[in-house]
Write an enzyme that holds these catalytic residues in place. Structure first.
Site, mmCIF file in Angstrom:
data_model
loop_
_atom_site.group_PDB
_atom_site.id
_atom_site.type_symbol
_atom_site.label_atom_id
_atom_site.label_comp_id
_atom_site.label_asym_id
_atom_site.label_seq_id
_atom_site.Cartn_x
_atom_site.Cartn_y
_atom_site.Cartn_z
ATOM 1 N N ASP A 140 0.815 -1.206 0.000
ATOM 2 C CA ASP A 140 0.000 0.000 0.000
ATOM 3 C C ASP A 140 0.861 1.274 0.000
ATOM 4 O O ASP A 140 0.648 2.174 -0.822
ATOM 5 C CB ASP A 140 -0.930 -0.009 1.215
ATOM 6 C CG ASP A 140 -1.788 1.230 1.302
ATOM 7 O OD1 ASP A 140 -2.966 1.167 0.942
ATOM 8 O OD2 ASP A 140 -1.281 2.289 1.750
ATOM 9 N N VAL A 168 -5.352 2.328 -0.105
ATOM 10 C CA VAL A 168 -5.300 1.586 -1.369
ATOM 11 C C VAL A 168 -5.702 0.136 -1.135
ATOM 12 O O VAL A 168 -6.429 -0.460 -1.931
ATOM 13 C CB VAL A 168 -3.903 1.676 -2.000
ATOM 14 C CG1 VAL A 168 -3.829 0.832 -3.264
ATOM 15 C CG2 VAL A 168 -3.559 3.123 -2.340
ATOM 16 N N ASP A 169 -5.258 -0.457 -0.034
ATOM 17 C CA ASP A 169 -5.687 -1.812 0.305
ATOM 18 C C ASP A 169 -7.196 -1.865 0.503
ATOM 19 O O ASP A 169 -7.871 -2.785 0.022
ATOM 20 C CB ASP A 169 -4.995 -2.281 1.590
ATOM 21 C CG ASP A 169 -3.606 -2.831 1.347
ATOM 22 O OD1 ASP A 169 -3.265 -3.125 0.190
ATOM 23 O OD2 ASP A 169 -2.847 -2.968 2.320
ATOM 24 N N ILE A 170 -7.731 -0.903 1.248
ATOM 25 C CA ILE A 170 -9.170 -0.883 1.514
ATOM 26 C C ILE A 170 -9.954 -0.757 0.214
ATOM 27 O O ILE A 170 -10.927 -1.492 -0.031
ATOM 28 C CB ILE A 170 -9.529 0.280 2.462
ATOM 29 C CG1 ILE A 170 -8.873 0.096 3.836
ATOM 30 C CG2 ILE A 170 -11.046 0.421 2.599
ATOM 31 C CD1 ILE A 170 -9.354 -1.103 4.598
ATOM 32 N N GLY A 173 -9.814 -3.907 -1.823
ATOM 33 C CA GLY A 173 -10.744 -4.876 -1.266
ATOM 34 C C GLY A 173 -12.178 -4.609 -1.698
ATOM 35 O O GLY A 173 -12.930 -5.531 -2.047
#
Length: 395
Positions: A140, A168-170, A173
């Site tokens: 991220d 960015v990860d969220i 997802g």
């Protein structure tokens, strides 16, 4: 009452945040998610801390509720065969191994599609499965830098800053969950699964939204604006008598109301400020005038006055204030779950509010291998098979 995704089986070979966040969304919606780790637990977030509660990482707890856990040694052929067996009955398989890993293990989409043509197969990688960077790892923080997000976050004085959470990860997802749900819907028409290739880099570039559009249309590289908006004024953080307040005026009606409450109604018809374009051009002068008036009252008084007049605003809250806020508690955004090791843990609730198929927490974030035996028994393995797999450290 059943969940919206009741009956959907998800084989989750992801770890850390983007993948687990995706599968937690699916699990909250009622899917049966089987979290796959190496024996002993291989999700790195299990050791990321402090804080820990009775040895259980707060980070791990944030993205793994409502799942069952199985441990499998994917470095062994017997372990990989377990995944193939489970994939035959799965609706979804999701992983975040580096590009090429699943092909090497014959766990890639083409290998599994022949056994289960209805399988929806999602990979999450840093840069996607095509392009010159496909084999590079991507996290991220790195992607925030490479994608341009950090170049527009912070101020000229602070320099580039990352966002305070792994956004960015969220977002990856979320996009992954949307893509999986779309593929499941399409499967109802075609009867066929498909492969989804998700990339943190793609997601981050997409999230640039209007800032990217501004650049693509104008050719001007945007500078860091701190708490200001590139296209709207006043839309920023301001100082009141005892603290800071955000005011976000999106149209001329709201600006006129703001001027009235501030005791400066003449500004609404001033040619320097009467349109948003004029306000953008004269931002510094307008900001000084607004902040001078805001110094006359504390944040709470201004907030009440602005909200009474439908002027978008809000204080800058710390997390203790957030989780004590009556709106947050009224929306069930903090829930308590009993965990066999951590005890009673407080988790952030789901933002998805469905009227009939409500989200709910039915399972605590699992301990490694907690459901291995029950999952394998249902998949057709015998007690003797399972004992052998345990003895040989396959599970």
């Amino acid at each position: 009452m059943t969940g919206a995704l009741e009956g959907i089986k998800v084989l989750d070979l992801t770890r850390v945040l983007a993948g687990p966040h995706c599968t937690m969304i699916l699990a909250d919606l009622g899917a049966d998610v089987i979290k796959v780790e190496a024996p002993g637990g291989s999700d790195e977030t299990r050791s990321w801390g402090p804080p820990f509660q009775n040895g259980v990482s707060a980070y791990y707890l944030c993205a793994n509720r409502n799942k069952r856990s199985i441990t499998v040694n994917l470095k062994s052929e017997e372990g990989r065969e377990i995944i193939r067996t489970l994939a035959k009955e799965a609706d979804v398989l999701i992983h975040n191994f580096k590009a090429g890993s699943m092909e090497k293990w014959l766990l890639d989409y083409e290998s599994l599609k022949s056994k289960n043509p209805r399988l929806v197969y999602c990979s999450i990688t840093g840069f996607g499965e095509t392009g010159p960077y496909r084999h590079f790892p991507g996290y991220d923080y790195i992607i925030q830098g490479m994608s341009g997000l950090m170049s527009i976050t912070g101020s000229e004085e602070s320099g580039p800053l990352k966002i305070g959470v792994a956004m960015v990860d969220i977002l990856t997802g979320l996009y992954s969950a949307i893509s999986i749900e779309a593929a499941l819907l399409e499967r109802e028409r075609s009867g066929q699964g498909q492969k989804i290739d998700m990339s943190l880099m793609d997601t981050a570039v997409s999230s640039l939204a209007n800032v990217a559009s501004n650049y693509l249309i104008s050719g001007t590289v945007p500078r860091r604006l701190g708490n200001d908006h590139p296209n709207i004024v006043p839309y920023s953080k301001f100082s009141a008598a005892d603290g800071e307040i955000i005011i976000a005026v999106g149209n001329n009606r709201q600006f006129a109301a703001l001027c009235e409450v501030l005791g400066m109604s003449e500004l609404a018809v001033d040619e320097r400020f009467h349109t948003n374009e004029a306000r953008v051009q004269n931002k510094l002068e307008l900001t000084r005038m607004i902040e001078k008036q805001l110094q006359l009252k504390p944040v709470n008084e201004w907030t009440e006055l602005f909200l009474q007049n439908n002027i978008p605003c809000g204080p800058i809250a710390t997390l203790d204030q957030v989780f004590d806020h009556p709106q947050v508690t009224a929306r069930d955004m903090v829930l308590q779950v009993e965990h066999p090791e951590a005890g009673t843990v407080r988790l952030v609730g789901s933002p998805m509010k469905l009227s009939r198929t409500k989200t709910r927490i039915e399972r605590h974030p699992p301990i490694p291998g907690e459901h291995t035996t029950e999952i394998l028994l249902k998949a057709g393995y015998t007690e003797e098979d399972i004992a052998h797999l345990k003895e040989t450290k396959i599970i």
